[in-house]
Enzyme design. Structure first.
Site, PDB file in Angstrom:
ATOM      1  N   VAL A   1       3.849   2.938  21.733  1.00 27.05           N
ATOM      2  CA  VAL A   1       3.344   4.312  21.888  1.00 27.05           C
ATOM      3  C   VAL A   1       3.983   5.272  20.894  1.00 27.05           C
ATOM      4  O   VAL A   1       3.342   6.228  20.435  1.00 27.05           O
ATOM      5  CB  VAL A   1       3.501   4.787  23.354  1.00 27.05           C
ATOM      6  CG1 VAL A   1       4.949   5.033  23.705  1.00 27.05           C
ATOM      7  CG2 VAL A   1       2.660   6.034  23.596  1.00 27.05           C
TER       8      VAL A   1
ATOM      9  N   LYS B   1       0.800  -1.239   0.000  1.00 24.38           N
ATOM     10  CA  LYS B   1       0.000   0.000   0.000  1.00 24.38           C
ATOM     11  C   LYS B   1       0.834   1.292   0.000  1.00 24.38           C
ATOM     12  O   LYS B   1       0.384   2.311  -0.503  1.00 24.38           O
ATOM     13  CB  LYS B   1      -0.920   0.030   1.224  1.00 24.38           C
ATOM     14  CG  LYS B   1      -2.137  -0.857   1.117  1.00 24.38           C
ATOM     15  CD  LYS B   1      -3.047  -0.646   2.315  1.00 24.38           C
ATOM     16  CE  LYS B   1      -4.257  -1.537   2.249  1.00 24.38           C
ATOM     17  NZ  LYS B   1      -5.210  -1.281   3.330  1.00 24.38           N
TER      18      LYS B   1
ATOM     19  N   ASP C   1     -10.134   3.371   2.318  1.00 23.87           N
ATOM     20  CA  ASP C   1     -10.343   2.738   3.628  1.00 23.87           C
ATOM     21  C   ASP C   1     -11.000   3.687   4.635  1.00 23.87           C
ATOM     22  O   ASP C   1     -11.940   3.316   5.337  1.00 23.87           O
ATOM     23  CB  ASP C   1      -8.998   2.277   4.223  1.00 23.87           C
ATOM     24  CG  ASP C   1      -8.577   0.917   3.688  1.00 23.87           C
ATOM     25  OD1 ASP C   1      -9.441   0.154   3.221  1.00 23.87           O
ATOM     26  OD2 ASP C   1      -7.367   0.620   3.755  1.00 23.87           O
TER      27      ASP C   1
ATOM     28  N   ASN D   1      -4.895   2.280  -1.634  1.00 26.44           N
ATOM     29  CA  ASN D   1      -5.480   0.932  -1.703  1.00 26.44           C
ATOM     30  C   ASN D   1      -6.281   0.708  -2.983  1.00 26.44           C
ATOM     31  O   ASN D   1      -6.772  -0.385  -3.214  1.00 26.44           O
ATOM     32  CB  ASN D   1      -6.345   0.628  -0.470  1.00 26.44           C
ATOM     33  CG  ASN D   1      -7.710   1.284  -0.539  1.00 26.44           C
ATOM     34  OD1 ASN D   1      -7.876   2.319  -1.174  1.00 26.44           O
ATOM     35  ND2 ASN D   1      -8.679   0.703   0.123  1.00 26.44           N
TER      36      ASN D   1
ATOM     37  N   GLY E   1      -1.551   0.660   9.600  1.00 26.58           N
ATOM     38  CA  GLY E   1      -2.022   1.189   8.321  1.00 26.58           C
ATOM     39  C   GLY E   1      -3.500   1.564   8.337  1.00 26.58           C
ATOM     40  O   GLY E   1      -3.874   2.663   7.899  1.00 26.58           O
TER      41      GLY E   1
ATOM     42  N   ASN F   1      -1.978   3.038  21.499  1.00 25.09           N
ATOM     43  CA  ASN F   1      -1.309   1.921  20.812  1.00 25.09           C
ATOM     44  C   ASN F   1      -0.283   1.257  21.723  1.00 25.09           C
ATOM     45  O   ASN F   1       0.292   1.892  22.605  1.00 25.09           O
ATOM     46  CB  ASN F   1      -0.620   2.427  19.532  1.00 25.09           C
ATOM     47  CG  ASN F   1      -0.260   1.293  18.593  1.00 25.09           C
ATOM     48  OD1 ASN F   1      -1.091   0.403  18.347  1.00 25.09           O
ATOM     49  ND2 ASN F   1       0.958   1.293  18.076  1.00 25.09           N
ATOM     50  N   ARG F   2      -0.091  -0.043  21.479  1.00 29.94           N
ATOM     51  CA  ARG F   2       0.904  -0.812  22.238  1.00 29.94           C
ATOM     52  C   ARG F   2       2.278  -0.178  22.090  1.00 29.94           C
ATOM     53  O   ARG F   2       2.960   0.086  23.072  1.00 29.94           O
ATOM     54  CB  ARG F   2       0.900  -2.258  21.711  1.00 29.94           C
ATOM     55  CG  ARG F   2       1.906  -3.166  22.344  1.00 29.94           C
ATOM     56  CD  ARG F   2       1.776  -4.557  21.779  1.00 29.94           C
ATOM     57  NE  ARG F   2       2.035  -4.607  20.332  1.00 29.94           N
ATOM     58  CZ  ARG F   2       1.999  -5.716  19.607  1.00 29.94           C
ATOM     59  NH1 ARG F   2       1.703  -6.870  20.179  1.00 29.94           N
ATOM     60  NH2 ARG F   2       2.259  -5.680  18.327  1.00 29.94           N
TER      61      ARG F   2
HETATM   62  P1  NAP Z   1      -1.027  -3.240  10.868  1.00 32.24           P
HETATM   63  O1  NAP Z   1      -0.580  -2.072  10.070  1.00 32.24           O
HETATM   64  O2  NAP Z   1      -0.176  -4.446  10.957  1.00 32.24           O
HETATM   65  O3  NAP Z   1      -1.334  -2.698  12.376  1.00 32.24           O
HETATM   66  C1  NAP Z   1      -1.692  -3.581  13.415  1.00 32.24           C
HETATM   67  C2  NAP Z   1      -2.073  -2.787  14.659  1.00 32.24           C
HETATM   68  O4  NAP Z   1      -2.523  -3.728  15.652  1.00 32.24           O
HETATM   69  C3  NAP Z   1      -0.914  -2.021  15.305  1.00 32.24           C
HETATM   70  O5  NAP Z   1      -1.399  -0.848  15.908  1.00 32.24           O
HETATM   71  C4  NAP Z   1      -0.420  -3.024  16.368  1.00 32.24           C
HETATM   72  O6  NAP Z   1       0.236  -2.420  17.454  1.00 32.24           O
HETATM   73  C5  NAP Z   1      -1.740  -3.594  16.846  1.00 32.24           C
HETATM   74  N1  NAP Z   1      -1.582  -4.905  17.467  1.00 32.24           N
HETATM   75  C6  NAP Z   1      -1.337  -6.088  16.849  1.00 32.24           C
HETATM   76  N2  NAP Z   1      -1.253  -7.092  17.763  1.00 32.24           N
HETATM   77  C7  NAP Z   1      -1.448  -6.508  18.986  1.00 32.24           C
HETATM   78  C8  NAP Z   1      -1.482  -7.010  20.312  1.00 32.24           C
HETATM   79  N3  NAP Z   1      -1.319  -8.312  20.580  1.00 32.24           N
HETATM   80  N4  NAP Z   1      -1.714  -6.138  21.311  1.00 32.24           N
HETATM   81  C9  NAP Z   1      -1.907  -4.833  21.066  1.00 32.24           C
HETATM   82  N5  NAP Z   1      -1.889  -4.282  19.833  1.00 32.24           N
HETATM   83  C10 NAP Z   1      -1.658  -5.118  18.801  1.00 32.24           C
HETATM   84  O7  NAP Z   1      -2.454  -3.783  10.355  1.00 32.24           O
HETATM   85  P2  NAP Z   1      -3.615  -2.959   9.621  1.00 32.24           P
HETATM   86  O8  NAP Z   1      -3.451  -3.043   8.167  1.00 32.24           O
HETATM   87  O9  NAP Z   1      -3.692  -1.629  10.269  1.00 32.24           O
HETATM   88  O10 NAP Z   1      -4.902  -3.853  10.000  1.00 32.24           O
HETATM   89  C11 NAP Z   1      -5.408  -3.952  11.310  1.00 32.24           C
HETATM   90  C12 NAP Z   1      -6.690  -4.774  11.324  1.00 32.24           C
HETATM   91  O11 NAP Z   1      -7.692  -4.092  10.584  1.00 32.24           O
HETATM   92  C13 NAP Z   1      -6.563  -6.161  10.686  1.00 32.24           C
HETATM   93  O12 NAP Z   1      -7.286  -7.085  11.460  1.00 32.24           O
HETATM   94  C14 NAP Z   1      -7.232  -6.000   9.333  1.00 32.24           C
HETATM   95  O13 NAP Z   1      -7.830  -7.197   8.868  1.00 32.24           O
HETATM   96  C15 NAP Z   1      -8.303  -4.974   9.665  1.00 32.24           C
HETATM   97  N6  NAP Z   1      -8.733  -4.176   8.498  1.00 32.24           N
HETATM   98  C16 NAP Z   1     -10.045  -4.151   8.205  1.00 32.24           C
HETATM   99  C17 NAP Z   1     -10.478  -3.415   7.139  1.00 32.24           C
HETATM  100  C18 NAP Z   1     -11.941  -3.394   6.803  1.00 32.24           C
HETATM  101  O14 NAP Z   1     -12.272  -3.011   5.679  1.00 32.24           O
HETATM  102  N7  NAP Z   1     -12.820  -3.754   7.709  1.00 32.24           N
HETATM  103  C19 NAP Z   1      -9.564  -2.684   6.351  1.00 32.24           C
HETATM  104  C20 NAP Z   1      -8.204  -2.721   6.699  1.00 32.24           C
HETATM  105  C21 NAP Z   1      -7.798  -3.483   7.785  1.00 32.24           C
HETATM  106  P3  NAP Z   1       1.845  -2.145  17.398  1.00 32.24           P
HETATM  107  O15 NAP Z   1       1.987  -0.891  16.587  1.00 32.24           O
HETATM  108  O16 NAP Z   1       2.233  -1.982  18.798  1.00 32.24           O
HETATM  109  O17 NAP Z   1       2.456  -3.339  16.730  1.00 32.24           O
END
Ligand code: NAP
Length: 287
Positions: free
Chosen positions: A157, A70, A106, A91, A133, A154-155
Site C-alpha cells: 500500500v 527506464k 506507455d 521508454n 512502473g 496495490n498489494r
Molecule cells: P513492476 O514495476 O514490477 O510492477 C508490478 C506490479 O504488480 C506492482 O504493483 C506489484 O505489487 C504487482 N504485483 C506483482 N505480483 C503481485 C501479486 N502476486 N499480487 C498482487 N500484486 C502483484 O512491473 P511493470 O513494469 O509495472 O509491469 C506490470 C505488467 O504490465 C507486466 O505484466 C508487464 O508485462 C505489463 N506491461 C504491459 C505493457 C503494454 O504495453 N501492454 C507495458 C508495460 C508493462 P507490489 O508493489 O506490491 O509488488
C-alpha cells in the site's frame, strides 16, 4: 534491403529475449518500405552508460528502453520531455542530430488503447490495480483526462500512497490509495466505470491468477488489462463472461510502439500491421 543508408533502431533491457518490439517495428518498416532496421540488445545495468554512448557513437536513430533501465537511463540523456520527467521514467529515446531526447509513450499508448476500445476516463471513476512502473505511466495519463474519481489499489500500500500523492500534486486531482484486499476491491468497484489491471498478475506462466473476484465485475464496467501475454487473461475472460466491455494489453503495446515509430521516422505507423504480427507471435508462443 540493408544498405549504407539504413538507419538503426533498437531496444535495450535485461532480460530482453522475449521482447516483441523487433518483430513489430521491422514489420512496420518493411510494410512502408522504410530503410530502417530494429534489433534487441541485452544490456547489463553496469553497461547502461556505455550503451547510451554507443547510441551517440553509432548514430542510432531510436532506442526503446525496458526493464531495468527506464529510470536510470534518464541520467545519460540531453533532454527529457516534461511528461517523462513527471512520470519518472523514459521508454523511448530519439537521436535528433546527436541530441538524445527521452520520452515515455506507455501512458499515451494505454490511453489510446482505452479510447479505441470504447472507454473514456473523463468524468468516470477509475480503479487502477498496481503501483509499479507501468501503473505510474498509466495512472498519470488517465488522471490528466479528468476522471470524477480515481483510486490506486496495490498489494504494497505504501507504493500506492506514494504514487497517488505524486499524481495528486502534479495533476491537481485528488487521487486515493488503498491496500489490495477483497473488501477494498468490493467497496471501490461497486460504483467504478473503468478498471485497469496494471499489475503483472495473470501473466504467463501464472495464467490462472486474477486479483479480482468475478462476482465484483459488473456488466456496465470497462475492464482493461495491460498484461498482453496471454492476450486474454483470466481477468478479461471473466469480465467478458460477466458482460463487461474488455480491452486487452496488445493495444497499449502496439500504440506505445507506434508513437515511438512516428517519432523516429516522421511517418504514420501502420498500427494494424504491427498488431497483427504481435498477436500472431503471442498465439505461436501459446502453442
Ligand atoms: P513492476 O514495476 O514490477 O510492477 C508490478 C506490479 O504488480 C506492482 O504493483 C506489484 O505489487 C504487482 N504485483 C506483482 N505480483 C503481485 C501479486 N502476486 N499480487 C498482487 N500484486 C502483484 O512491473 P511493470 O513494469 O509495472 O509491469 C506490470 C505488467 O504490465 C507486466 O505484466 C508487464 O508485462 C505489463 N506491461 C504491459 C505493457 C503494454 O504495453 N501492454 C507495458 C508495460 C508493462 P507490489 O508493489 O506490491 O509488488
Amino acid at each position: 534491403m540493408i544498405s549504407a543508408e539504413t538507419r538503426l533502431c533498437c531496444v535495450i533491457g535485461d532480460p530482453i529475449k522475449h521482447t516483441l518490439s523487433p518483430l513489430m517495428h521491422n514489420a512496420a518498416f518493411e510494410y512502408l518500405g522504410l530503410e530502417f532496421i530494429y534489433v534487441a540488445f541485452r544490456v547489463k545495468a553496469d553497461m547502461l552508460k556505455k550503451a547510451v554512448d554507443g547510441m551517440r557513437a553509432f548514430n542510432i536513430k531510436g532506442m526503446n528502453v525496458t526493464i531495468p533501465h527506464k529510470v536510470r537511463v534518464m541520467e545519460y540523456l540531453d533532454v527529457i520531455d516534461e511528461v517523462s520527467r513527471e512520470i519518472g521514467a523514459v521508454n523511448t529515446i530519439v537521436n535528433d542530430d546527436g541530441v538524445l531526447k527521452g520520452f515515455n509513450t506507455d501512458g499515451e499508448g494505454a490511453l489510446k488503447a482505452l479510447k479505441e476500445g470504447g472507454g473514456d476516463p473523463k468524468g468516470e471513476k477509475i480503479v487502477i490495480l498496481g503501483a509499479g512502473g507501468a501503473a505510474r505511466a498509466v495512472s498519470y495519463f488517465m488522471a490528466r483526462e479528468g476522471p470524477s474519481d480515481m483510486v490506486i489499489i496495490n498489494r504494497t500500500v505504501e507504493k500506492a500512497v506514494r504514487l497517488a500523492r505524486c499524481i495528486s500534486e502534479k495533476i491537481g486531482l485528488e487521487v486515493r490509495a488503498k491496500r489490495l484486499t477483497v473488501q477494498n476491491l468490493k467497496d471501490e468497484l461497486e460504483d467504478a466505470e473503468i478498471l485497469i489491471n496494471c499489475t503483472s498478475v495473470g501473466m504467463t506462466p501464472n495464467i490462472n491468477k486474477t486479483l479480482v473476484p468475478k462476482g465484483l465485475l459488473r456488466s456496465d464496467m470497462i475492464v482493461m488489462d495491460i498484461v498482453y501475454n496471454p492476450v486474454e487473461t483470466r481477468l478479461l475472460r471473466e469480465a467478458k463472461e460477466r458482460g463487461c466491455l474488455t480491452i486487452d494489453g496488445v493495444g497499449m503495446l502496439v500504440y506505445q510502439g507506434a508513437i515511438a515509430f512516428e517519432m523516429w521516422t516522421g511517418v504514420r505507423a501502420p498500427v494494424d500491421v504491427m498488431r497483427e504480427v504481435v498477436v500472431k507471435a503471442l498465439r505461436r508462443r501459446r502453442l
